[in-house]
Design a protein around this motif. Structure first.
Motif, PDB file in Angstrom:
ATOM      1  N   ALA A 123     -21.255  79.668  15.500  1.00 42.04           N
ATOM      2  CA  ALA A 123     -21.605  78.376  15.921  1.00 42.04           C
ATOM      3  C   ALA A 123     -23.057  77.871  15.274  1.00 42.04           C
ATOM      4  N   THR A 124     -22.777  76.629  14.988  1.00 41.49           N
ATOM      5  CA  THR A 124     -23.832  76.012  14.420  1.00 41.49           C
ATOM      6  C   THR A 124     -24.602  74.986  15.237  1.00 41.49           C
ATOM      7  N   ASP A 125     -24.001  74.323  16.039  1.00 43.94           N
ATOM      8  CA  ASP A 125     -24.454  73.529  17.146  1.00 43.94           C
ATOM      9  C   ASP A 125     -23.650  73.876  18.390  1.00 43.94           C
ATOM     10  N   PRO A 126     -24.315  73.419  19.699  1.00 37.12           N
ATOM     11  CA  PRO A 126     -23.813  73.623  20.975  1.00 37.12           C
ATOM     12  C   PRO A 126     -22.232  73.296  21.180  1.00 37.12           C
ATOM     13  N   THR A 127     -21.754  72.166  20.487  1.00 36.67           N
ATOM     14  CA  THR A 127     -20.089  71.879  20.494  1.00 36.67           C
ATOM     15  C   THR A 127     -19.274  72.919  20.071  1.00 36.67           C
ATOM     16  N   GLU A 128     -20.007  73.600  19.355  1.00 36.33           N
ATOM     17  CA  GLU A 128     -18.999  74.802  18.519  1.00 36.33           C
ATOM     18  C   GLU A 128     -18.926  75.997  19.396  1.00 36.33           C
ATOM     19  N   MET A 129     -19.633  75.976  20.606  1.00 35.69           N
ATOM     20  CA  MET A 129     -19.330  77.084  21.544  1.00 35.69           C
ATOM     21  C   MET A 129     -19.424  76.530  22.923  1.00 35.69           C
ATOM     22  N   ASP A 130     -18.964  75.312  23.011  1.00 34.88           N
ATOM     23  CA  ASP A 130     -18.642  75.153  24.496  1.00 34.88           C
ATOM     24  C   ASP A 130     -17.435  75.788  25.230  1.00 34.88           C
ATOM     25  N   LEU A 131     -17.304  75.431  26.371  1.00 37.97           N
ATOM     26  CA  LEU A 131     -16.653  76.387  27.366  1.00 37.97           C
ATOM     27  C   LEU A 131     -14.995  75.976  26.684  1.00 37.97           C
ATOM     28  N   ASP A 132     -14.517  75.017  26.263  1.00 37.40           N
ATOM     29  CA  ASP A 132     -13.115  74.738  25.773  1.00 37.40           C
ATOM     30  C   ASP A 132     -12.763  75.611  24.531  1.00 37.40           C
ATOM     31  N   ILE A 133     -13.925  75.739  23.566  1.00 38.22           N
ATOM     32  CA  ILE A 133     -13.911  76.772  22.483  1.00 38.22           C
ATOM     33  C   ILE A 133     -13.523  78.120  22.851  1.00 38.22           C
ATOM     34  N   PHE A 134     -14.387  78.478  24.075  1.00 34.77           N
ATOM     35  CA  PHE A 134     -14.059  79.783  24.400  1.00 34.77           C
ATOM     36  C   PHE A 134     -12.652  80.135  24.889  1.00 34.77           C
ATOM     37  N   LYS A 135     -12.188  79.008  25.762  1.00 33.04           N
ATOM     38  CA  LYS A 135     -10.725  79.274  26.291  1.00 33.04           C
ATOM     39  C   LYS A 135      -9.774  79.236  25.337  1.00 33.04           C
ATOM     40  N   SER A 136      -9.850  78.338  24.320  1.00 28.81           N
ATOM     41  CA  SER A 136      -9.139  78.469  23.198  1.00 28.81           C
ATOM     42  C   SER A 136      -8.998  79.708  22.345  1.00 28.81           C
ATOM     43  N   ARG A 137      -9.710  80.590  22.457  1.00 24.85           N
ATOM     44  CA  ARG A 137     -10.032  81.559  21.618  1.00 24.85           C
ATOM     45  C   ARG A 137      -9.596  82.850  22.291  1.00 24.85           C
ATOM     46  N   VAL A 138      -9.039  82.761  23.327  1.00 25.98           N
ATOM     47  CA  VAL A 138      -8.641  84.064  24.309  1.00 25.98           C
ATOM     48  C   VAL A 138      -7.176  83.950  24.203  1.00 25.98           C
ATOM     49  N   ASN A 139      -6.399  83.198  23.647  1.00 17.10           N
ATOM     50  CA  ASN A 139      -5.054  83.217  23.717  1.00 17.10           C
ATOM     51  C   ASN A 139      -4.424  83.746  22.490  1.00 17.10           C
TER      52      ASN A 139
END
Length: 139
Positions: A123-139
């Protein structure tokens, strides 16, 4: 203990706290920083189990690089409660170039010390690690 490529050692506490998070879920997150003078990675901050993703995001400095571990809880489509351990390489655009280079060159060795990381996020800015990113990476 030091790595020839980057010269960074990993303080024992880094591994111990990670094992506590992984095995006992003692922490929600761990933030690590590189102490340049001591040439080693150290634990900077521990997040309590009740802390949220917002608390985690707020614990990363806006203009300095960090490594972090986040224990992400989620519910699957089958309604099962699960968790995944994320490794976050935080390298904001506003960080000093030297710092970005040191963190980038030390990352792989540091990750190898922490056995049990399931997902990696850069991540280079906060939008690259917001909650939706985490959710999208667990599947």
């Amino acid at each position: 203990m030091a790595n020839a490529a980057s010269g960074m050692a990993v303080h024992d506490d880094c591994k111990l706290k990670f094992l506590e998070l992984k095995a006992k879920r003692t922490y929600r997150f761990i933030v690590y920083k590189i102490e340049e003078k001591q040439k080693q990675v150290v634990v900077e901050k521990l997040g309590e189990p009740g802390q949220s993703h917002d608390d985690f995001a707020a614990s990363l400095p806006a203009d300095e690089c960090r490594y972090a571990i986040f224990d992400f809880d989620f519910v699957t489509a089958e309604n099962c409660q699960k968790s995944k351990i994320f490794f976050v390489a935080w390298s904001p655009d506003t960080a000093k170039v030297r710092s970005k280079m040191i963190y980038a060159s030390s990352k792989d060795r540091f990750k190898r010390e922490l056995d049990g990381i399931q997902v990696e996020l850069q991540a280079t800015d906060p939008t690259e690690m917001d909650l939706d990113i985490f959710k999208s990476r667990v599947n």
